[in-house]
Every structure is written in C-alpha cells, then in structure tokens.
Write an enzyme that holds these catalytic residues in place. Structure first.
Site, PDB file in Angstrom:
ATOM      1  N   CYS A  84      24.441  63.765  35.045  1.00  0.00           N
ATOM      2  CA  CYS A  84      22.984  63.708  35.275  1.00  0.00           C
ATOM      3  C   CYS A  84      22.533  64.654  36.389  1.00  0.00           C
ATOM      4  CB  CYS A  84      22.549  62.290  35.581  1.00  0.00           C
ATOM      5  SG  CYS A  84      22.848  61.178  34.195  1.00  0.00           S
ATOM      6  N   HIS A 136      15.719  62.772  39.138  1.00  0.00           N
ATOM      7  CA  HIS A 136      16.386  62.443  37.884  1.00  0.00           C
ATOM      8  C   HIS A 136      15.873  61.069  37.444  1.00  0.00           C
ATOM      9  CE1 HIS A 136      19.261  61.353  34.930  1.00  0.00           C
ATOM     10  NE2 HIS A 136      19.896  60.489  35.715  1.00  0.00           N
ATOM     11  N   ASN A 183      16.804  57.484  30.344  1.00  0.00           N
ATOM     12  CA  ASN A 183      17.614  58.475  31.055  1.00  0.00           C
ATOM     13  C   ASN A 183      18.233  59.446  30.041  1.00  0.00           C
ATOM     14  OD1 ASN A 183      19.667  59.853  32.357  1.00  0.00           O
ATOM     15  ND2 ASN A 183      20.449  58.068  33.461  1.00  0.00           N
TER      16      ASN A 183
HETATM   17  N1  COA Z   1      19.301  42.063  29.497  1.00  0.00           N
HETATM   18  C1  COA Z   1      19.392  40.842  30.053  1.00  0.00           C
HETATM   19  N2  COA Z   1      20.247  40.540  31.014  1.00  0.00           N
HETATM   20  C2  COA Z   1      21.074  41.505  31.450  1.00  0.00           C
HETATM   21  C3  COA Z   1      21.042  42.802  30.912  1.00  0.00           C
HETATM   22  C4  COA Z   1      20.125  43.059  29.896  1.00  0.00           C
HETATM   23  N3  COA Z   1      20.002  44.267  29.313  1.00  0.00           N
HETATM   24  N4  COA Z   1      21.952  43.569  31.550  1.00  0.00           N
HETATM   25  C5  COA Z   1      22.559  42.769  32.448  1.00  0.00           C
HETATM   26  N5  COA Z   1      22.017  41.530  32.381  1.00  0.00           N
HETATM   27  C6  COA Z   1      22.355  40.336  33.165  1.00  0.00           C
HETATM   28  C7  COA Z   1      23.751  40.396  33.718  1.00  0.00           C
HETATM   29  O1  COA Z   1      24.679  39.931  32.763  1.00  0.00           O
HETATM   30  C8  COA Z   1      23.621  39.466  34.892  1.00  0.00           C
HETATM   31  O2  COA Z   1      23.664  38.152  34.425  1.00  0.00           O
HETATM   32  P1  COA Z   1      24.418  37.008  35.272  1.00  0.00           P
HETATM   33  O3  COA Z   1      23.680  36.944  36.580  1.00  0.00           O
HETATM   34  O4  COA Z   1      24.254  35.817  34.397  1.00  0.00           O
HETATM   35  O5  COA Z   1      25.824  37.492  35.423  1.00  0.00           O
HETATM   36  C9  COA Z   1      22.202  39.712  35.402  1.00  0.00           C
HETATM   37  O6  COA Z   1      21.502  40.299  34.289  1.00  0.00           O
HETATM   38  C10 COA Z   1      22.130  40.651  36.580  1.00  0.00           C
HETATM   39  O7  COA Z   1      22.977  41.747  36.303  1.00  0.00           O
HETATM   40  P2  COA Z   1      23.000  43.022  37.232  1.00  0.00           P
HETATM   41  O8  COA Z   1      24.045  43.962  36.742  1.00  0.00           O
HETATM   42  O9  COA Z   1      23.075  42.554  38.658  1.00  0.00           O
HETATM   43  O10 COA Z   1      21.539  43.617  36.973  1.00  0.00           O
HETATM   44  P3  COA Z   1      20.809  44.716  37.771  1.00  0.00           P
HETATM   45  O11 COA Z   1      19.583  44.177  38.398  1.00  0.00           O
HETATM   46  O12 COA Z   1      21.759  45.479  38.666  1.00  0.00           O
HETATM   47  O13 COA Z   1      20.343  45.681  36.599  1.00  0.00           O
HETATM   48  C11 COA Z   1      20.947  47.811  35.733  1.00  0.00           C
HETATM   49  C12 COA Z   1      21.303  46.322  35.802  1.00  0.00           C
HETATM   50  C13 COA Z   1      21.975  48.502  34.891  1.00  0.00           C
HETATM   51  C14 COA Z   1      19.574  47.944  35.110  1.00  0.00           C
HETATM   52  C15 COA Z   1      20.925  48.405  37.177  1.00  0.00           C
HETATM   53  O14 COA Z   1      22.101  48.017  37.864  1.00  0.00           O
HETATM   54  C16 COA Z   1      20.797  49.870  37.204  1.00  0.00           C
HETATM   55  O15 COA Z   1      19.851  50.455  36.730  1.00  0.00           O
HETATM   56  N6  COA Z   1      21.761  50.590  37.842  1.00  0.00           N
HETATM   57  C17 COA Z   1      21.748  52.020  37.897  1.00  0.00           C
HETATM   58  C18 COA Z   1      22.324  52.565  36.615  1.00  0.00           C
HETATM   59  C19 COA Z   1      21.967  54.011  36.391  1.00  0.00           C
HETATM   60  O16 COA Z   1      20.909  54.459  36.709  1.00  0.00           O
HETATM   61  N7  COA Z   1      22.910  54.746  35.777  1.00  0.00           N
HETATM   62  C20 COA Z   1      22.749  56.105  35.465  1.00  0.00           C
HETATM   63  C21 COA Z   1      22.777  56.915  36.706  1.00  0.00           C
HETATM   64  S1  COA Z   1      22.652  58.596  36.366  1.00  0.00           S
END
Ligand code: COA
Length: 335
Positions: A119, A261, A291
C-alpha cells in the site's frame, strides 16, 4: 540521512488519471457471505462499498486506462514518455506487467518496470521516478498504482475481506529546470514487523522426480493482524508527516490537503486529529472504494483534481503505509 533537496532539477505534476472496475460489492452483499453488517463495517472502517475486477479487467488493463487519463491531462504523446513505473502487488505477470502497459500505450521510447511496496507502493514509485528525473536521466515519467487484491482476499475472513477493493491511478510527472513542486519526502520500512500483513507464497510442494521437490507457484490469501496494523498506522503516519513538515519548514496549518492512503476512515481521522488538520482538508473516498492498495493515493488525487477540489498550486502532504511494514510521506504542490 540523505539530503533530499538536491533540486538542481525540479519536478512538475502535469496530469492524473484513474480507473475503477464496474462491479460494485456492497456491505450488504458481504454480510451475506460472512457474519457482519453494513453498520459494523461503516462504523469501524467508513467503507460502504468497493469495486471488484471482472474477468476482462486486470492490473494491466486498469493501469493502462489510468495512464491514458494522465497522458491526456498532461497533453503528452505516449512516445515522449521516458519511464513508466507500475506500483503493484498483484501483477498480471510476475516477470513484470509495466512493459505490457508500455506496449498498450505505444510508449515505445520508455523503459517500464514494476515496483512492489504494497500500500506504500505508489509513494515509493513516485519518489523513485522523481530521482531519475532529478538526476537528468529521464524527462517524463508515468507513475501508476494498480492493484487487484480481490484475487487474494480470503472472502471467508470477516476481519479482512471487508476492507479491500480494486482500482488504479496514475500521475504524469516531468523534470523541470526552473521550478520544483516536489519538496521533500521520507521512505521507511520495518521488516521486523512484516508478519502483521502478508500475501505470501504457499508452502505447497510437489515432487519433480524422486526426492526432488519444488514449491508450487501459488500464493496464500491475505493474512492480517488488524489491530497491530491499525496501531502501526496511527502511530507512525503522524510522526513521519510531522517530521517531514518540520524538515521542509512548513506547519500543518499551511497544508491545503492531507492525502493519506485510504485504509480506514478511523485511521484518516486519527492522523488528521494528531496533526491538527481539520476534517475538511482530509481527502477521502474510502466509502466508495475501500482500500485499493497501491491505487488509493493517485485515485483519490485524480478524483479531487477532476472535481476541482484540488487546484493548481495547492500544497499537499501525502502518506502511504502498509505491508512490509512500509510507510513514508511526501510534500508537494499540484502543478
Ligand atoms: N463484522 C463484525 N464483527 C467483526 C468483524 C466484522 N467484519 N471483524 C471483526 N469482528 C469482531 C471480532 O471478531 C471481534 O469480536 P470479539 O470481540 O467477539 O472477539 C470484534 O469484532 C473486535 O475485533 P477487532 O479486530 O478488535 O476490531 P477492530 O475494531 O480492530 O476492527 C479492523 C477491525 C480490521 C476494521 C481494524 O483493526 C482495522 O481497520 N485495522 C487496520 C487494517 C488495515 O487498514 N489494513 C490495511 C493497511 S494498508
């Protein structure tokens, strides 16, 4: 650190272009295949829908269309282009896809090659191209960011499949002897944290002949530790931008646009807040495309130029970040 101000030759931004696939995959569609909801995805990421390439679309085709747009805006004939850099992690051909874009464009005097930095790829390619221009090696360059991550997403993993989409963007940049619009940059990688986000080759083996095995040329799906990537982005991106602005003697209030980004709206908001840059100055199209990896920065910029949001001479600070881990920033004026 290298002095990045060896600007005997400056850089001018002449044109931009982009391409997005026709097929739209909405949050409602995704909630039919994994346990999620439109509300959850919008709240946690800001994404409503993303584009998915069909069988006739590819990195080469999308990159070509984006490059064509940039050439037209720059009013260049393709034969005057010296360098074509394609930033991608999903090439049509692992031996290189940029030469096929070169051929499609009829850019017969250019040298074309691929560059991979996930990215951050577009930012890395822009800076790489700028070095060739600044040293006087080449005069005109097309820098393309194109990715088709939909081919490598695990569509059963709700933690990552909600984020990604396909697309392409391109810029036409030119060496300029009397002015410079690319002020400074920083590029960074940290392979020690590389395990947070990967699209790696599979370990599957087959035997060629007795006891001689080879690894199948197959890739795994994208794997991601979302929380760690999130923490990395909200910590490193404001830092790298803040240091770059200081290095170039600018303050965040001088910036017309923050061009990040497009990974997650919460990351964009957090970076804007930390730099004290108001929401109106943070460019975003995440809601429509998610993304698109190496494509997000030129795609966002092209849309903003074409809808007249970004104007000639606007001061823009951009930052790419992602797998590697890799990140960086650049400060430039459009035009
Ligand atoms: N829908 C519903 N629930 C979801 C889910 C979805 N799509 N994805 C994860 N969950 C759940 C998890 O299982 C977890 O449940 P639990 O508490 O029962 O275990 C809960 O939501 C929280 O998970 P978590 O991973 O802490 O969520 P988050 O707030 O960190 O959001 C992302 C997840 C992926 C959206 C976030 O971490 C993110 O955007 N990170 C950056 C990723 C990125 O930008 N990558 C590319 C970089 S170039």
């Amino acid at each position: 650190m290298l002095d990045t101000n060896l600007d005997k030759v400056g850089i001018a931004f002449r044109g931009s272009g982009s391409y997005i696939p026709e097929q739209i995959l909405t949050n409602a569609d995704i909630s039919k295949i994994v346990d999620t909801s439109d509300k959850w995805i919008k709240t946690r990421t800001g994404i409503s829908e993303r584009r998915i390439s069909d069988k006739n679309e590819s990195v080469c085709q999308m990159g070509y269309e984006a490059a064509l747009g940039a050439l037209e805006m720059a009013d260049w004939s393709s034969e005057t282009v010296d360098l074509i850099l394609l930033a991608t992690s999903t090439p049509n051909d692992l031996f290189g896809s940029a030469p096929s874009i070169q051929a499609k464009l009829g850019a017969k005097n250019a040298v074309a090659f691929d560059l991979t930095a996930a990215c951050s790829g577009f930012l890395f390619a822009l800076i790489t191209a700028a070095q060739y221009l600044r040293t006087g090696t080449f005069k005109r360059a097309l820098v393309i960011g194109a990715d088709q991550l939909s081919s490598f997403v695990n569509w059963g993993d709700r933690g990552s499949c909600i984020l990604f989409g396909d697309g392409a963007g391109a810029l036409a940049i030119e060496a300029c002897s009397d002015s410079n619009n690319l002020y400074g940059f920083t590029l960074k990688t940290d392979g020690y944290r590389g395990g947070f986000l990967n699209l790696s080759i599979s370990d599957d083996q087959e035997e060629i002949i007795d006891n001689i095995n080879y690894k199948k040329g197959k890739y795994r799906n994208i794997t991601m530790n979302g929380q760690e990537v999130y923490k990395f982005a909200v910590r490193e991106v404001p830092l790298v931008i803040d240091n770059l602005l200081k290095q170039e003697n600018y303050k965040s209030c001088d910036i017309d646009w923050l061009l990040l980004h497009q990974a997650n709206q919460r990351i964009l908001d957090a970076v804007g807040d930390r730099l004290d840059i108001s929401k109106e100055k943070v460019l975003t199209n995440l809601s429509n495309y998610g993304n698109t990896s190496a494509a997000t920065i030129p795609l966002m910029l092209d849309e903003s130029i074409r809808n007249k949001k970004v104007k000639q001479n606007d001061l823009i600070v951009t930052s790419g970040f992602g797998a590697g881990l890799s990140w960086g920033a650049a400060l430039f004026r459009w035009g």
